[in-house]
Scaffold this active site. Sequence first.
Site, short mmCIF file in Angstrom:
data_model
loop_
_atom_site.label_atom_id
_atom_site.label_comp_id
_atom_site.label_asym_id
_atom_site.label_seq_id
_atom_site.Cartn_x
_atom_site.Cartn_y
_atom_site.Cartn_z
N LYS A 255 0.93 -1.40 0.47
CA LYS A 255 0.29 0.27 -0.16
C LYS A 255 0.64 1.71 0.04
O LYS A 255 1.68 1.07 0.72
CB LYS A 255 -1.06 0.07 1.13
CG LYS A 255 -2.17 -1.09 1.26
CD LYS A 255 -2.82 -0.91 -0.02
CE LYS A 255 -4.23 -1.74 -0.09
NZ LYS A 255 -4.69 -2.07 1.25
N ASP A 386 -1.54 -7.34 18.28
CA ASP A 386 -2.36 -6.14 17.16
C ASP A 386 -3.79 -6.69 16.46
O ASP A 386 -3.41 -8.44 16.63
CB ASP A 386 -1.86 -5.87 16.24
CG ASP A 386 -2.51 -5.00 15.09
OD1 ASP A 386 -2.62 -4.03 15.49
OD2 ASP A 386 -2.65 -5.69 13.68
N ASN A 387 -5.14 -6.49 17.23
CA ASN A 387 -6.26 -7.01 17.12
C ASN A 387 -6.34 -8.75 17.37
O ASN A 387 -6.16 -9.24 16.93
CB ASN A 387 -6.13 -6.99 15.09
CG ASN A 387 -6.88 -6.31 14.74
OD1 ASN A 387 -7.21 -5.33 15.54
ND2 ASN A 387 -6.39 -5.56 13.36
N GLU A 415 -4.81 -5.01 22.46
CA GLU A 415 -5.31 -3.40 21.21
C GLU A 415 -6.58 -4.47 20.46
O GLU A 415 -6.36 -4.66 19.29
CB GLU A 415 -4.20 -3.18 20.31
CG GLU A 415 -4.70 -2.65 19.19
CD GLU A 415 -5.49 -2.28 18.11
OE1 GLU A 415 -5.96 -2.00 17.39
OE2 GLU A 415 -4.96 -3.56 17.25
N LYS A 527 1.27 5.33 8.96
CA LYS A 527 1.52 3.57 8.72
C LYS A 527 1.71 3.56 7.18
O LYS A 527 2.10 2.65 7.03
CB LYS A 527 -0.06 3.44 8.57
CG LYS A 527 -0.53 2.91 10.34
CD LYS A 527 -1.65 2.32 10.20
CE LYS A 527 -3.05 3.12 10.12
NZ LYS A 527 -4.75 1.86 10.31
N TYR A 528 1.77 4.25 6.45
CA TYR A 528 1.86 4.23 5.21
C TYR A 528 3.30 5.04 4.53
O TYR A 528 3.72 5.53 3.36
CB TYR A 528 0.13 4.90 4.24
CG TYR A 528 -0.67 3.97 5.00
CD1 TYR A 528 -1.09 2.83 4.50
CD2 TYR A 528 -1.42 4.67 5.89
CE1 TYR A 528 -2.25 2.79 5.02
CE2 TYR A 528 -2.56 4.49 6.46
CZ TYR A 528 -2.94 3.52 6.30
OH TYR A 528 -4.10 2.25 6.34
#
Lengths: 656, 656
Positions: A255, A386-387, A415, A527-528
């Site tokens: 991404k 994470d998740n 999280e 994040k990107y």
Amino acid sequence: MIKTHFPFPADGQIRAVIENVSPELDGGKYPVKSIVNQTVVVSGDVLIDGHDLLGVRLLYKHELDKDWQEKSAKHVGNDRWKAAFTVEKQGFYSYYLEAWVDHPATWQHEVDEKIKDGQKLAVELMVGEQFLSEMAGLAKGEDKKELQKAAKLLVDPSRYEEATFFCRSEQLHNWIEKYPIRKNTCRYPKRRIFADRAKAEFSAWYSMFPRSAATEYGKHGTFKDVINLLPRISELGFDVLYLPPVHPIGHTFRKGKNNSVDCQEGEPGVPYGIGSELGGHTDIHPDLGTLDDFKLLIQESAKAGIEIAMDLAIQCSPDHPWVKSHPDWFRILPDGTIKYAENPPKKYQDIYPVNFETADWKNLWNELKNVIYTWAGWGVRIIRVDNPHTKSFGFWEWVIAETKKDFPDMIFLSEAFTKPKVMQQLAKVGFTQSYTYYTWRTSKAELIEYMTELTKTDMKDYFRPNFWPNTHDINPYQLQSGNEPQFLIRYFMAATLSSNYGIFGPTYEYLYHAANPPKEEYSDSEKYEIKWWNWAHRNKLTYIITQVNRVRKENTALRTTNNIQFCEIGNDQLLAYLKTSPDGNRLLFIVNLDQDNIQGGILKVPLPGIYKSETESYQVHDLITGAKYVWKGQDNYVELDPNILPFHLFRIEDLH
Amino acid sequence: MIKTHFPFPADGQIRAVIENVSPELDGGKYPVKSIVNQTVVVSGDVLIDGHDLLGVRLLYKHELDKDWQEKSAKHVGNDRWKAAFTVEKQGFYSYYLEAWVDHPATWQHEVDEKIKDGQKLAVELMVGEQFLSEMAGLAKGEDKKELQKAAKLLVDPSRYEEATFFCRSEQLHNWIEKYPIRKNTCRYPKRRIFADRAKAEFSAWYSMFPRSAATEYGKHGTFKDVINLLPRISELGFDVLYLPPVHPIGHTFRKGKNNSVDCQEGEPGVPYGIGSELGGHTDIHPDLGTLDDFKLLIQESAKAGIEIAMDLAIQCSPDHPWVKSHPDWFRILPDGTIKYAENPPKKYQDIYPVNFETADWKNLWNELKNVIYTWAGWGVRIIRVDNPHTKSFGFWEWVIAETKKDFPDMIFLSEAFTKPKVMQQLAKVGFTQSYTYYTWRTSKAELIEYMTELTKTDMKDYFRPNFWPNTHDINPYQLQSGNEPQFLIRYFMAATLSSNYGIFGPTYEYLYHAANPPKEEYSDSEKYEIKWWNWAHRNKLTYIITQVNRVRKENTALRTTNNIQFCEIGNDQLLAYLKTSPDGNRLLFIVNLDQDNIQGGILKVPLPGIYKSETESYQVHDLITGAKYVWKGQDNYVELDPNILPFHLFRIEDLH
């Protein structure tokens, strides 16, 4: 042989019954939580047919100890019994209550009633002689001799007066307590409590992207750059530095800026797209440095009183080594491809979720455990997961228990921003700390209701909240206008309502707030892309953060969350709460929730909570501004201007 | 072989988790209770990682059935799932929830989202083909053929439009529901519920001493005299006739009139001083008649719609046969004597309590079971247990379970007036009904609080109250002045608050109230002497009792206790409550708690509870007096004169 439908119980002579023991989570299915040096109060209903007196004891031991330790339990009314023990080291403790009919105590009570009534004792003294002989059998040394002598006294007719006097004596009472004759003892099933280190309950997290740590514009930040930022993080007062994944990033469907599917040459990708030809979860992204650099960061952080928290995101880029070595750990479709992540109609082709229903689950679980153990080997003792709510509960229960056997100091932060019961379940299966709904609780009523749920229900025993006003994923509506008082309010409440809290910086302290409405996310998110920050910049936020973290460290009442008590204050825009600790530290917090207007109101100070009477004066000392006021009694007027400072952090001090 | 600290779970592929199932008592340790033909609603939290859809089912079976039956559970919000089943016969049912990831349902949902988004399906159809083939494997006959055809359709490129249409069809949805592909299924542990016969929840008890049944003054009443009283008891409307112990009475230390220790020649003794040379718990007092007479009483009662309840008092006179045959069932003192009952300084030398800590407990338990079975052999199916709280809980749990295996219609009433948790525990271990604190709950606030505890907490699942305004042991203060309205008030509330109730007669209906203040007991109590009553006498009390028992039988809303809902009424002396049943029966009760004064107030009728709107008129029909009023909306004025009638018993009736 008696013919029955149901077998007789193992011991039908047991008459005591123990019920409703606390703490206990889901009937003992999951352990509860505590912190080393904390006192654990264990209570239970203990019932007996008839009027005989009961003996009740608490037994407990650390998993590595051989022997059980005992404490006498006391009756606190309505058939409830209570005892307490202190957890002294990290790891699992087991505990249970046991109860039996205390025949000697019952006998002493009855004999006392008869003597008071003027009755002459006869067979009662023979009964006493039997009890004393039995107790002598349990005793040693001087006690044994004394008990044997006392037994003889009771049945010596020439010393009747002396014997009846002794029957009612405190000394006999103490012996009965010291040498309990335990027969037909009822034992409640063992329950477990995990004792964590102090940081599990008291931590201030700073989160940042290491690739944005460079001082030179346009350069990819490194662990060495992060090391250079340690003095700044230390000055702000944080003690956990949490970094998003530091592993190689995949190329396939990478991404670009703002989550674009058209990634341009040279864009760095998302750290959560883990894995490439350079390795996976146990490898380091070369642009950040080497593994040795990372280990150095861990060491240098430790010197600054800061622990590094790694990020465990169990998911893979299509380029991750596991995709080749273990394709069966993913969901393979009928056409032979691997199912990428999707939330139809949305597609996340850069991410392969792991399939926890794989037939090869044992090897998968073990490899994931290996990731954690590898990091532990590097010196990491805090992992933000994470998740976790998209991976199976059974896996977490196993891997956390497994890890804590070897690393009882390991802290796992969940999280999970999801449904309430799922978040609770993750805490039940072992997560040390949990993200919360604080980020979306903004009104006075919401905040009080949520804090009450966290600290006054069963959740207090197993769910340790960690409050975040923002994260790299969440730019909540109330912060999107960049209003400075709002940033102060949200920061202050996170850091004082909860003993664990964190911010995503320097976004937070630099009031960065660009959003993609109606979404609660940052535009141009780190994040990107790589960001450049002027790390030397100081402002009102950095000043307040430094002060609040200092006050947190200096005041024991801020080291725990469950000690909160809300105070009446006649204004829906003012939130007031008291936190006290057993050592006498008493803190009073008042927050103006209105970012725009001065708000005032009459605060009702809960006087019993601060050990004051209505006629006593006391000093309230603002630990942020240094201001001091003398207050008296319950009702005191408070007014807060959000543009000066939207809160008070008062310490209650005695006037001498 | 992977080396681990903890074993892997049996099935690590299971992802669903079930928690917090209801009904469930103490983590499944004790069964809950229901009544034949009642619907049992089972609910639980069912959690899953991620966003996959769940399949959840309730499974249940009667202990004598071979196969489990299934019901689909429905999601009712916040991860809570619900299903219900009807208990059809007496005895124990087991039930549990099971849950699995419903992959076909998840797939259908995702495919639907993709089609709505205009995406072209490809591999998704291949996935669907696999599911349909698997479902075809579970199906039979026409369904099997249809499913096989549908599977082929999905992968036929020439019929793409038809295939996508079918993917979203209701038919496919129904097939997914009908042929669930259950893999990696999570099963919650089995829980038990006992289904009692209707009388366990709906009964009107009349208690009397059979020796006072004679019509001729000074004569010892007999079972035949009681048979002659059956028409009277039937006229009053009672359906249980409870008799204190009917066994031979001991002579040693026999108590005289008013509990005197100086028993005079010819005094009959206390029926609770059980046992003499004529026998014990399985023998009949000859002055009452023969065993055949007693069996005849049971039969004649049955013809009149009345069941005989016997009284199980586990204690012995010194003359009881067990004292000779099993002295070790009692507590033997060092001087060789048996310890009599005492509550120091008080002595009860006429009673030997049984020692439940005896080493010979198995034979003791079995002999006590034999008593129950002997009575059952006579045709007795209701037993009132005297002071069960002075016998061990473990014994009751075993003997009740044991008895219900052979006599599932046996009803045990716990006569325990003791501490709250002890009373609850007796209900948990199996007592069908329980005496309560109703006798001492007199103010509006006390009554509402107590009813709320009984019907809105966990107690509703296992504790069935039986309300008594008096008993042969208790002459409560509020009745000691003999005030007729007070007797009406206390009777009416017992019979309408609780679906099980009883009175000690004819003491109650004849307003007998002589007391020994400050004690709450009767002077010249029938426990110690024979009384003569004019059984033919009728008065206001007998008229009201007859009417209330008639109304109870004619109105289903009075057959259960937990359906109570209190109504606001602006007067602390007025108590108002609504009871409704699913068949539309709606009863409204208003009681004036003030025995001396007229009280009035505005009643707020809970309109949703009676299916009325604020603008609708409805009729309230007093089922005792026959009076009818037309009311409208919520607020209606009520006034009650205690000297006329201190209550209304309204049926809500629609106006046509």
